[in-house]
Structure formats: structure tokens, C-alpha cells
Scaffold this active site. Structure first.
Site, PDB file in Angstrom:
ATOM      1  N   GLU A 129       3.617   1.148   3.020  1.00 55.40           N
ATOM      2  CA  GLU A 129       4.714   2.104   2.999  1.00 55.40           C
ATOM      3  C   GLU A 129       4.256   3.288   3.827  1.00 55.40           C
ATOM      4  OE1 GLU A 129       7.264   5.084   0.104  1.00 55.40           O
ATOM      5  OE2 GLU A 129       5.183   4.595  -0.328  1.00 55.40           O
ATOM      6  N   ASP A 142      12.269   3.833  -4.793  1.00 59.53           N
ATOM      7  CA  ASP A 142      12.217   5.232  -4.383  1.00 59.53           C
ATOM      8  C   ASP A 142      13.599   5.781  -4.051  1.00 59.53           C
ATOM      9  OD1 ASP A 142       9.684   6.344  -4.572  1.00 59.53           O
ATOM     10  OD2 ASP A 142       8.991   5.428  -2.721  1.00 59.53           O
ATOM     11  N   HIS A 164      16.922   1.467   5.852  1.00 62.12           N
ATOM     12  CA  HIS A 164      17.633   1.861   4.639  1.00 62.12           C
ATOM     13  C   HIS A 164      18.597   3.008   4.925  1.00 62.12           C
ATOM     14  CE1 HIS A 164      18.209   4.659   1.277  1.00 62.12           C
ATOM     15  NE2 HIS A 164      18.404   3.562   0.570  1.00 62.12           N
ATOM     16  N   HIS A 165      18.109   4.045   5.614  1.00 61.88           N
ATOM     17  CA  HIS A 165      18.931   5.229   5.839  1.00 61.88           C
ATOM     18  C   HIS A 165      20.172   4.891   6.663  1.00 61.88           C
ATOM     19  CE1 HIS A 165      15.572   7.034   4.048  1.00 61.88           C
ATOM     20  NE2 HIS A 165      15.024   7.646   5.077  1.00 61.88           N
ATOM     21  N   HIS A 200       0.666   7.260   4.718  1.00 62.83           N
ATOM     22  CA  HIS A 200       0.611   8.472   5.537  1.00 62.83           C
ATOM     23  C   HIS A 200      -0.148   9.593   4.826  1.00 62.83           C
ATOM     24  CE1 HIS A 200       4.401   8.292   3.214  1.00 62.83           C
ATOM     25  NE2 HIS A 200       4.112   9.538   2.912  1.00 62.83           N
ATOM     26  N   LEU A 211       0.851  -1.188   0.000  1.00 61.14           N
ATOM     27  CA  LEU A 211       0.000   0.000   0.000  1.00 61.14           C
ATOM     28  C   LEU A 211       0.890   1.241   0.000  1.00 61.14           C
ATOM     29  CD1 LEU A 211      -2.435  -1.258   2.791  1.00 61.14           C
ATOM     30  CD2 LEU A 211      -2.741  -1.474   0.313  1.00 61.14           C
ATOM     31  N   ASP A 212       0.847   1.984  -1.093  1.00 62.03           N
ATOM     32  CA  ASP A 212       1.750   3.108  -1.275  1.00 62.03           C
ATOM     33  C   ASP A 212       1.426   4.270  -0.338  1.00 62.03           C
ATOM     34  OD1 ASP A 212       3.788   4.585  -2.989  1.00 62.03           O
ATOM     35  OD2 ASP A 212       2.038   5.869  -3.255  1.00 62.03           O
ATOM     36  N   ALA A 213       2.456   4.822   0.300  1.00 60.72           N
ATOM     37  CA  ALA A 213       2.398   6.093   1.047  1.00 60.72           C
ATOM     38  C   ALA A 213       1.111   6.251   1.854  1.00 60.72           C
ATOM     39  CB  ALA A 213       2.588   7.268   0.091  1.00 60.72           C
ATOM     40  N   ILE A 233      16.487   4.863  -4.905  1.00 61.21           N
ATOM     41  CA  ILE A 233      17.358   4.993  -6.073  1.00 61.21           C
ATOM     42  C   ILE A 233      16.768   6.024  -7.037  1.00 61.21           C
ATOM     43  CG2 ILE A 233      18.374   3.818  -8.064  1.00 61.21           C
ATOM     44  CD1 ILE A 233      18.152   1.197  -6.447  1.00 61.21           C
ATOM     45  N   GLY A 234      15.529   5.831  -7.424  1.00 67.19           N
ATOM     46  CA  GLY A 234      14.915   6.638  -8.471  1.00 67.19           C
ATOM     47  C   GLY A 234      14.720   8.093  -8.104  1.00 67.19           C
TER      48      GLY A 234
END
Length: 586
Positions: free
Chosen positions: A279, A374, A307-308, A245, A241-243, A376-377
Site C-alpha cells: 500500500e 480504508d 478507487h478515487h 510510504h 505491506l501497510d503504508a 469506507i472506514g
């Protein structure tokens, strides 16, 4: 059969088909319009609203053969295609997710071509394939997040029939399929839904445009039924499920909980697991807490904090949102507690952010990754870690990813250190939209300090072509393929180690330990998973690390180290090396 459409903003609705008289639809309560019309598979149709003569596609269209501005095509999925009656699904726990974009995964850019590469994923040890969005968008190629017809499968990828074949082939190979879906906004071209009804809030925006109006019961049902379509009709095993928030919902039951309840009910009916993965930028464990504990009951959520922390540790990059993760304790904290920002101050946001994850939450509910589409792109040139890291540090990234306490996820090509970039690409037919998109990207990167001359034009076909994987990097017999094959073998070895050693899939946060030290020329990390220890030496000097007397070197990125017992409770870890040690299995 009955044709129906929700169009409370229309005073009149007609069904239009080629070479046939229009059919007037009758309105009933709630703004639903219906008519009895027989449609066969492939029949073209659309709706004409009010006094206009413009044809609009069906908001629930399953297929758009001529693009999102043209007529819809009726779809009857062929039940004979399915051969997965014995498929019982795959739990996310213990899994390995592989994220791919259909249009750039293969030279052909189709679902059928992607299916031909499934053996590669099986040999890698992947359990779940996550497809970037495949819903209808304007143009030929796009990341997929500008979709305007959520029920469709993009025609250039193979349409509904191609999607059906892909899922069936994946199940035959033992692979689950997770579909990325976008419910927080609609794309800028071909979005006719507001002509039908209040799908969007006119006075409320998010990063990508007007927000979806979740106050409307019919809009919520539009979303829930879309989710069930993928899971039920296309046999998909989960949704990303994208974004989430950006989903503004103040109703008594949050739309995420509503989705989770619907998916769980369908899972019980089908007798196979269905996983919803969010996400989220919220760092809020409410998403993955069970509903009995006042959570939403989603299966998992992505962890950008992981990731960070890994990105900063390996690259030293500390600009923007990476700044806080320069702290020595960043990697140990995300290893042992999941979130770095769990109520701590975020300098990027200028406020305290996040909430702690309760210790009883299984660690696998966090999807963790060193690279994704995300991260990378959304760099100016779409550069992968391959562009900046040495082969030794790429190998360390592999070890950290595959030994992480969460559910590891790889981005396509990461497993062999693909040199092709993953750039932001579009194919907007409208010149004004193409230029507006390019200008927005350039201005955004300029604010972040990037040289705007480096940013490729999203609508340039070359930007798309550059982003396609180059399979010759591992398929060719030339010596140039050797480094890529070595890295690929490391990923395979790590996936096998993860399957063989129960410590690497132990879900308990209580079994984790971590510490780090700053040394001359870098940092060293000792990351524990039960009886196993991951040693990471990101420094210029050899590290003589303590080890248990029964410990063996199970895996090392330094090929000269081999696999051997620790000598007198000490192992030598070369510079820029990661090593997994622990007692042998008995």
C-alpha cells in the site's frame, strides 16, 4: 533449547516463568541475551529487564493468551494440522482478491467461523483472501493496525492454532491467503519494544507515531524474519505491506527490496509463488519494477487513484482528495495508464505528484478496487457505497471493478451490497486512550467539513457490532434478500466472464483504450480491453453506442437487455447501465 532476546538497552535480563526461579540470561555481542531453557507448547514466560520487577512479553511472542501486557506463551505448531502438502500456490496475475476483517466477517468473529464461509468465496470466484492484520493489540476488537506484537495471532480470533487451521482450510478450498502486516509504526498500548532496544526513532514521526528505526540492522532483521514467519511457518501465500510510504529508509538497500529478495528466495525454496503487495501513497512504479531495472521487485501495489476515479464517477463527490478526479479524463486515464497522478499537479497535496508507469509493466501489478477498509472506514460514518448509490450504480461499480485492467479486489460484503457500515472501532481498556482516539477522529473530520456529531465513538461496543456483516441479507428466504442476491449473482457472472475471456486478464497496457464524453445529464465511457468494450452510461438518456458488426452483448446490468448480437453495429445502453460487448469466443 536456547531462549534469546535482543535487549541492548538492558543491563540485566531475566527469564520469568510461573512457579519457577528466574533464569539469568547471558549477554553476547550486539546486545543479544541468551539462556538454555526448555519450554513446552503453552508454557508462560516473559522477560524482566534491569532492576525492574515488571514482566514484559517476548518481542517475538507467537501467542499472548492474556493480552499484550501479560506473559507470552511458547508455541509449537502442530505439523499434523497441515494437509496442504500438494498446495502449489496461486499467482496473483489473473486473480481476484477479497479483503476481510476476521472480527467482523462473521457474527462469531473467529478464524474458524471465517473458514466456514470459504464456500461463499469459492462460488464468488475469489482466488486470494486478504486478512486485515491479526497481530497482537490491546483490547478485544480493533482494526488491527494498532498492533504491538507483530509475531502473535490475536487470541480472540483463535490464536496461532486457529490461524493454522484457517490457512489449511483455505488451501483445501483452492484459495491463497494474503496477510496484511504493519511495519511502519507500533500501537500506543502495550508497546514495550523501546525498553528492549532502539526499535523506534525518538526524533522521527509519521502519521501514527514514532517511526520504526530502519537504521538498526536488528530492527530490519526483526521485520524480515516476521515476514518469513508468515510465509514459511504459517504457509501464507503473500503479504500486504501497510503504508510503505511511511517507512523511512535511507540505507543502501531499501527494506522493501530486502523483503522482496527474502520472499523470492523462500519462494524458490518452497516451489510456490509468494506475493508481496504494497500500500503506497507515492505513485512510484519503482516498487513494482524488477530489481534488474532498479526497482524493489514487489509483486504489486494498491492503486488509490483507481478507487478515487471510480468513486467520483459514480457518486459525484469531489471534496478533499477527490477534487482532481472530477476531471472527465480521470477514469480513462487510470484505465489506460494506471496512475492519474503520474507527475501531474495534485491540488490536495499542493504539488506535483507521482511518476508514470512504464508501458512494459504488467497491468495486474496494480490492485484496483471500488471499496476497501480504508476508503469506507475513514469516512465519518463508515458508510459503504450502498448507502448512497442506487442498485443500478452499485451494479456499474461491480462491472468497473471486475473488468478493470488491474488485479481486482473486493471488500467483504461488497459483492451483495451489504448495508452494514464499516466504522472505525477500538476497545482500548485505558479511558484516556479511548477518549484521545475519539477526539482525534472528531477533530480530523471537523477539519474536513463533516458534522462531528455523526462520528461514532470508536470505543463504543455498538460501533464494533454495527460493523459486522449481516449474512441474513443473502441467507434469508425473505423477499428483502432478492436485491442482494441479484447483485451477488452479477459479481459471480462477472468473475466467470473474467475467467472465460482472456482479454480481461491481458496484462499489456498497450491493449487498453478509453474515452469519455460529457452529455446532457451525465457522462459516458467507452473502455476497451482488446476486442472487448465496456460501455458505461452514467447519464439520464439512452445511449446508442457503436459496436462491431460481430459484437455480442456479453453482459449487461440492465436485465432487460439480455445477451444478444449488436444490431447493425449499434447497441442501446440504458441510463445508469454498464455493458460488456465483444465478439463471441470461437
Amino acid at each position: 533449547m536456547s531462549v534469546e532476546v535482543w535487549a541492548p538497552r538492558a543491563q540485566r535480563v531475566r527469564l520469568r516463568r510461573p512457579d519457577t526461579d528466574d533464569v539469568e540470561l547471558a549477554v553476547r555481542d550486539g546486545g543479544w541475551w541468551t539462556a538454555d531453557v526448555d519450554l513446552a507448547d503453552g508454557d508462560r514466560y516473559g522477560f524482566v529487564l534491569g532492576d525492574s520487577e515488571a514482566l514484559r512479553p517476548d518481542p517475538r511472542s507467537r501467542r499472548q493468551p492474556d493480552g499484550v501486557h501479560a506473559a507470552s506463551a511458547h508455541v509449537e505448531l502442530d505439523p499434523a494440522v497441515w494437509t496442504d502438502a500438494a498446495w502449489t500456490g496461486r499467482q496473483l496475475a489473473g486473480g481476484l482478491v477479497y479483503e476481510l476483517h476476521v472480527g467482523t466477517f462473521t457474527p462469531e468473529g473467529t478464524l474458524d467461523a471465517a473458514a466456514a464461509r470459504l464456500d461463499h468465496l469459492v462460488q464468488l470466484g475469489v482466488t486470494h483472501i486478504e486478512l486485515l492484520p491479526v497481530n497482537g493489540f490491546n483490547g478485544v476488537h480493533n482494526w488491527g493496525y494498532d498492533g504491538v506484537l507483530w509475531y502473535t495471532v490475536h487470541e480472540a480470533y483463535g490464536g496461532p492454532a486457529g490461524y493454522q487451521r484457517f490457512v489449511d482450510a483455505a488451501h483445501a478450498a483452492g484459495l491463497a491467503v494474503i496477510q496484511d502486516v504493519v511495519y511502519n509504526h507500533l500501537g500506543p498500548s502495550g508497546n514495550y519494544l523501546p525498553e528492549f532496544g532502539p526499535y523506534l526513532r525518538d526524533a522521527s514521526r509519521n502519521t501514527w507515531g514514532l517511526s520504526v528505526d530502519l537504521d538498526q540492522p536488528e530492527v530490519r532483521e526483526y521485520i524480515v524474519q516476521n515476514a518469513l514467519m508468515w510465509l514459511r511457518d504459517y504457509h501464507v501465500d503473500g503479504l500486504r505491506l501497510d503504508a510503505v510510504h511511511a517507512l523511512h529508509d535511507e540505507g543502501p538497500v531499501h527494506i522493501l527490496r530486502e523483503l522482496a529478495e527474502a520472499a523470492d528466495a523462500l519462494s524458490a525454496h518452497l516451489g510456490r509463488p509468494l506475493s508481496l503487495i504494497a500500500e503506497s501513497d507515492l505513485n512510484d512504479p519503482k516498487l513494482i519494477l524488477p530489481r534488474e531495472a532498479a526497482g524493489y521487485g514487489l509483486a504489486a501495489q494498491w492503486s488509490d487513484d483507481w478507487h478515487h476515479a471510480v468513486h467520483v464517477a459514480l457518486t459525484g463527490e469531489t471534496s478533499g482528495y477527490y477534487a482532481d478526479f472530477a476531471a472527465l479524463e480521470a477514469l480513462p486515464k487510470v484505465w489506460t495508464r494506471g496512475f492519474f497522478h503520474d507527475g501531474t499537479h495534485s491540488s490536495f497535496r499542493g504539488r506535483d505528484h507521482g511518476h508514470p508507469i512504464p508501458a512494459e509493466v504488467p497491468a495486474w501489478r496494480l490492485v484496483t478496487f471500488a471499496q476497501d477498509h480504508d476508503q469506507i472506514g475513514n469516512r465519518a460514518t463508515g458508510d459503504r457505497l450502498t448507502a448512497t448509490l442506487s442498485p443500478e450504480r452499485l451494479a456499474i461499480a461491480a462491472v468497473l471493478t471486475l473488468t478493470a485492467p488491474g488485479t481486482p479486489m473486493l471488500f467483504m460484503g461488497e459483492e451483495w451490497g451489504a448495508t452494514t457500515p464499516w466504522q472505525f472501532f477500538t476497545s482500548h481498556p485505558e479511558d484516556w486512550l479511548a477518549e484521545a482516539t475519539a477526539k482525534g477522529r472528531t477533530e480530523e473530520f471537523a477539519r474536513m467539513g463533516w458534522d462531528e456529531s455523526l462520528v461514532p465513538h470508536p470505543n463504543d461496543p455498538a460501533t464494533f457490532e454495527r460493523s459486522k456483516l449481516d449474512w441474513s441479507e443473502i441467507d434469508a428466504d425473505a423477499g428483502a434478500a432478492a436485491p442482494h442476491r441479484r447483485l451477488l449473482q452479477l459479481y459471480r457472472d462477472l468473475a466467470r466472464l473474467r475467467r472465460d475471456r482472456p482479454e480481461l486478464t491481458d496484462p499489456a497496457f498497450g491493449s487498453l483504450s478509453a474515452d469519455a464524453v460529457e452529455v446532457d445529464g451525465g457522462r459516458r465511457f467507452r473502455l476497451g480491453r482488446g476486442a472487448l468494450t465496456v460501455l458505461v452510461n452514467i447519464s439520464e438518456h439512452e445511449w446508442h453506442a457503436s459496436a462491431g458488426l460481430d459484437d455480442t452483448v456479453l453482459l449487461s446490468t440492465d436485465t432487460a437487455a439480455g445477451t444478444r448480437p449488436a444490431a447493425a453495429g449499434v447497441v442501446a445502453v440504458a441510463p445508469d447501465t454498464a455493458m460488456v460487448i465483444g465478439p463471441p469466443l470461437h
